[in-house]
Design a protein around this motif. Sequence first.
Motif, PDB file in Angstrom:
ATOM      1  N   GLY A  58     -22.292  11.017 -16.557  1.00 24.54           N
ATOM      2  CA  GLY A  58     -21.749   9.896 -16.214  1.00 24.54           C
ATOM      3  C   GLY A  58     -21.751   8.649 -17.507  1.00 24.54           C
ATOM      4  N   HIS A  59     -22.527   9.107 -18.338  1.00 25.83           N
ATOM      5  CA  HIS A  59     -22.648   8.065 -19.667  1.00 25.83           C
ATOM      6  C   HIS A  59     -22.269   8.697 -20.805  1.00 25.83           C
ATOM      7  CE1 HIS A  59     -25.215   6.515 -16.556  1.00 25.83           C
ATOM      8  NE2 HIS A  59     -24.664   5.196 -17.173  1.00 25.83           N
ATOM      9  N   PRO A  60     -21.095   8.563 -21.403  1.00 22.16           N
ATOM     10  CA  PRO A  60     -20.608   9.207 -22.803  1.00 22.16           C
ATOM     11  C   PRO A  60     -21.824   8.792 -23.858  1.00 22.16           C
ATOM     12  CG  PRO A  60     -19.170   7.410 -22.180  1.00 22.16           C
ATOM     13  CD  PRO A  60     -20.093   7.662 -21.113  1.00 22.16           C
ATOM     14  N   ALA A  61     -21.866  10.017 -24.920  1.00 26.01           N
ATOM     15  CA  ALA A  61     -22.785   9.657 -25.872  1.00 26.01           C
ATOM     16  C   ALA A  61     -21.984   8.719 -26.950  1.00 26.01           C
ATOM     17  CB  ALA A  61     -22.802  11.100 -26.593  1.00 26.01           C
ATOM     18  N   PRO A  62     -22.851   7.880 -27.417  1.00 24.37           N
ATOM     19  CA  PRO A  62     -22.374   7.114 -28.499  1.00 24.37           C
ATOM     20  C   PRO A  62     -21.761   7.919 -29.849  1.00 24.37           C
ATOM     21  CG  PRO A  62     -24.604   6.894 -28.593  1.00 24.37           C
ATOM     22  CD  PRO A  62     -24.372   7.779 -27.456  1.00 24.37           C
ATOM     23  N   HIS A  63     -20.774   7.314 -30.506  1.00 28.00           N
ATOM     24  CA  HIS A  63     -19.885   8.039 -31.490  1.00 28.00           C
ATOM     25  C   HIS A  63     -20.992   8.008 -32.731  1.00 28.00           C
ATOM     26  CE1 HIS A  63     -16.249   8.031 -29.741  1.00 28.00           C
ATOM     27  NE2 HIS A  63     -16.132   6.595 -29.575  1.00 28.00           N
ATOM     28  N   PRO A  64     -20.934   9.291 -33.122  1.00 33.66           N
ATOM     29  CA  PRO A  64     -21.852   9.662 -34.315  1.00 33.66           C
ATOM     30  C   PRO A  64     -21.445   8.741 -35.719  1.00 33.66           C
ATOM     31  CG  PRO A  64     -20.397  11.551 -34.203  1.00 33.66           C
ATOM     32  CD  PRO A  64     -20.354  10.510 -32.893  1.00 33.66           C
ATOM     33  N   SER A  65     -22.407   8.310 -36.621  1.00 31.86           N
ATOM     34  CA  SER A  65     -22.188   7.980 -37.754  1.00 31.86           C
ATOM     35  C   SER A  65     -21.108   8.691 -38.702  1.00 31.86           C
ATOM     36  CB  SER A  65     -23.388   7.495 -38.685  1.00 31.86           C
ATOM     37  OG  SER A  65     -24.212   6.622 -37.782  1.00 31.86           O
ATOM     38  N   ARG A  66     -20.341   8.150 -39.411  1.00 29.53           N
ATOM     39  CA  ARG A  66     -19.354   8.869 -40.270  1.00 29.53           C
ATOM     40  C   ARG A  66     -20.248   9.549 -41.299  1.00 29.53           C
ATOM     41  NH1 ARG A  66     -14.302   8.766 -39.215  1.00 29.53           N
ATOM     42  NH2 ARG A  66     -14.032   9.302 -41.248  1.00 29.53           N
ATOM     43  N   VAL A  67     -19.849  10.741 -41.778  1.00 33.76           N
ATOM     44  CA  VAL A  67     -20.553  11.535 -42.475  1.00 33.76           C
ATOM     45  C   VAL A  67     -19.699  11.445 -43.966  1.00 33.76           C
ATOM     46  CG1 VAL A  67     -21.070  14.053 -43.403  1.00 33.76           C
ATOM     47  CG2 VAL A  67     -21.011  13.254 -40.637  1.00 33.76           C
ATOM     48  N   ALA A  68     -20.519  10.957 -44.920  1.00 34.97           N
ATOM     49  CA  ALA A  68     -20.091  10.607 -46.345  1.00 34.97           C
ATOM     50  C   ALA A  68     -19.691  12.130 -47.048  1.00 34.97           C
ATOM     51  CB  ALA A  68     -20.672   9.911 -47.083  1.00 34.97           C
ATOM     52  N   ALA A  69     -18.853  11.994 -47.999  1.00 39.18           N
ATOM     53  CA  ALA A  69     -18.455  13.275 -48.838  1.00 39.18           C
ATOM     54  C   ALA A  69     -18.367  12.638 -50.173  1.00 39.18           C
ATOM     55  CB  ALA A  69     -17.152  13.971 -48.432  1.00 39.18           C
ATOM     56  N   ARG A  70     -18.414  13.215 -51.310  1.00 38.96           N
ATOM     57  CA  ARG A  70     -18.364  13.054 -52.631  1.00 38.96           C
ATOM     58  C   ARG A  70     -18.171  13.851 -53.523  1.00 38.96           C
ATOM     59  NH1 ARG A  70     -22.582  13.997 -55.785  1.00 38.96           N
ATOM     60  NH2 ARG A  70     -24.723  14.252 -54.874  1.00 38.96           N
ATOM     61  N   PRO A  71     -17.773  13.926 -54.796  1.00 44.96           N
ATOM     62  CA  PRO A  71     -17.568  15.031 -55.813  1.00 44.96           C
ATOM     63  C   PRO A  71     -18.967  15.380 -56.069  1.00 44.96           C
ATOM     64  CG  PRO A  71     -16.668  13.232 -56.612  1.00 44.96           C
ATOM     65  CD  PRO A  71     -17.215  12.769 -55.146  1.00 44.96           C
ATOM     66  N   ARG A  72     -19.295  16.551 -56.634  1.00 41.35           N
ATOM     67  CA  ARG A  72     -20.572  17.143 -57.370  1.00 41.35           C
ATOM     68  C   ARG A  72     -20.793  16.400 -58.390  1.00 41.35           C
ATOM     69  NH1 ARG A  72     -18.178  22.838 -57.043  1.00 41.35           N
ATOM     70  NH2 ARG A  72     -19.046  23.345 -55.033  1.00 41.35           N
ATOM     71  N   THR A  73     -19.831  15.687 -59.156  1.00 40.26           N
ATOM     72  CA  THR A  73     -19.978  15.143 -60.399  1.00 40.26           C
ATOM     73  C   THR A  73     -18.609  14.174 -60.646  1.00 40.26           C
ATOM     74  OG1 THR A  73     -20.216  15.440 -62.781  1.00 40.26           O
ATOM     75  CG2 THR A  73     -19.120  17.080 -61.718  1.00 40.26           C
ATOM     76  N   GLY A  74     -18.992  13.131 -61.702  1.00 39.80           N
ATOM     77  CA  GLY A  74     -17.960  12.353 -61.807  1.00 39.80           C
ATOM     78  C   GLY A  74     -16.849  13.020 -63.004  1.00 39.80           C
ATOM     79  N   ARG A  75     -16.967  14.176 -63.344  1.00 36.41           N
ATOM     80  CA  ARG A  75     -16.027  14.708 -64.210  1.00 36.41           C
ATOM     81  C   ARG A  75     -15.041  15.667 -63.443  1.00 36.41           C
ATOM     82  NH1 ARG A  75     -20.170  17.655 -67.884  1.00 36.41           N
ATOM     83  NH2 ARG A  75     -21.035  18.139 -65.629  1.00 36.41           N
ATOM     84  N   PRO A  76     -13.766  15.899 -63.854  1.00 37.63           N
ATOM     85  CA  PRO A  76     -12.968  16.721 -63.253  1.00 37.63           C
ATOM     86  C   PRO A  76     -13.200  18.136 -63.270  1.00 37.63           C
ATOM     87  CG  PRO A  76     -11.940  15.739 -65.056  1.00 37.63           C
ATOM     88  CD  PRO A  76     -13.172  15.144 -65.021  1.00 37.63           C
ATOM     89  N   PRO A  77     -12.854  19.003 -62.574  1.00 41.51           N
ATOM     90  CA  PRO A  77     -13.296  20.294 -62.518  1.00 41.51           C
ATOM     91  C   PRO A  77     -12.601  20.965 -63.756  1.00 41.51           C
ATOM     92  CG  PRO A  77     -11.841  20.192 -60.766  1.00 41.51           C
ATOM     93  CD  PRO A  77     -12.199  18.903 -61.391  1.00 41.51           C
ATOM     94  N   VAL A  78     -13.078  22.159 -64.485  1.00 42.35           N
ATOM     95  CA  VAL A  78     -12.351  22.906 -65.479  1.00 42.35           C
ATOM     96  C   VAL A  78     -10.965  23.329 -65.027  1.00 42.35           C
ATOM     97  CG1 VAL A  78     -12.445  24.880 -67.031  1.00 42.35           C
ATOM     98  CG2 VAL A  78     -14.625  23.330 -66.889  1.00 42.35           C
ATOM     99  N   ALA A  79      -9.794  23.106 -65.599  1.00 41.07           N
ATOM    100  CA  ALA A  79      -8.580  23.694 -65.117  1.00 41.07           C
ATOM    101  C   ALA A  79      -8.844  25.290 -64.939  1.00 41.07           C
ATOM    102  CB  ALA A  79      -7.518  23.023 -65.712  1.00 41.07           C
ATOM    103  N   HIS A  80      -8.330  25.917 -63.988  1.00 46.99           N
ATOM    104  CA  HIS A  80      -7.950  27.539 -64.198  1.00 46.99           C
ATOM    105  C   HIS A  80      -7.240  27.758 -63.228  1.00 46.99           C
ATOM    106  CE1 HIS A  80     -11.090  26.658 -61.072  1.00 46.99           C
ATOM    107  NE2 HIS A  80     -10.703  27.861 -60.487  1.00 46.99           N
TER     108      HIS A  80
END
Length: 191
Positions: A16-38
Motif C-alpha cells: 500500500g505504500h509506493p517506494a520513493p523514486h530513486p535518485s537519477r543516475v549520472a553518466a559521463r564520457p570516459r575522457t574529455g577527448r573525442p574518440p579516435v575516429a574509425h
Amino acid sequence: MPRPVAPDGPESADAGHPAPHPSRVAARPRTGRPPVAHAALGVGAILYGPRGLLLGRHRRGTWELPGGTVEPGESLQETVVRELREETGLRADPADVRLLGTLLDQVGGVVRMTVGAVVTHWTGEPADQPGESVGDWRWYSLERLPQPLFECSAQSLTVWRPELPIDHAPAHFTPFARFAAYDRPMRGDSG
C-alpha cells in the motif's frame, strides 16, 4: 515486528505504500577527448515512384542514391531530408522517411555504416545543385538500372528489393523494422 529498511532501497515499498523514486543516475564520457575516429556513418535515400528510381551520377562515375554523411546533432531522418535537399533540390519531411536498417562493411580499415531509407513522399523536381559532387539526376526503371552503381547504394537497394539482380561487396545488415510495406511505388509530387 517488521524489520527496518533503508528509505531508498528496493525493499522500501511495503503493502500500500509506493517506494520513493530513486535518485537519477549520472553518466559521463570516459575522457574529455573525442574518440579516435574509425567509422563513417551515412544514409542512402530511396525515392521510387511512377517514373522509377531516382539515381544521380557522381563525378567519379558511379550512379548513386541521394545521400551522405550524418552531421553532429542530426537524426538519421533529418540527414536524409537535408541530403535530399542539398543534392537534388527535392523537399521531404522527416516523418516521410522510413529507415530500413544499417549496413556494415569496411573500406581501408574504416568501418562504413550506411542506413538505407525509403522516402515515401517528396515535392519538387530533381535538379543539379551547385557545389555538389552528384548530379545528372534521372529516374530509372528497376529493370534498366545504370552501371556501375556505388556500393552503398547497391547494398541499400538489395535490402529494399532483394530480387534486384545487383552484384556488390558483402555487408552485414541489421533491420530497424519490418519494411515490406514499402515495396510499392511511393508518391512524388511535381512542383
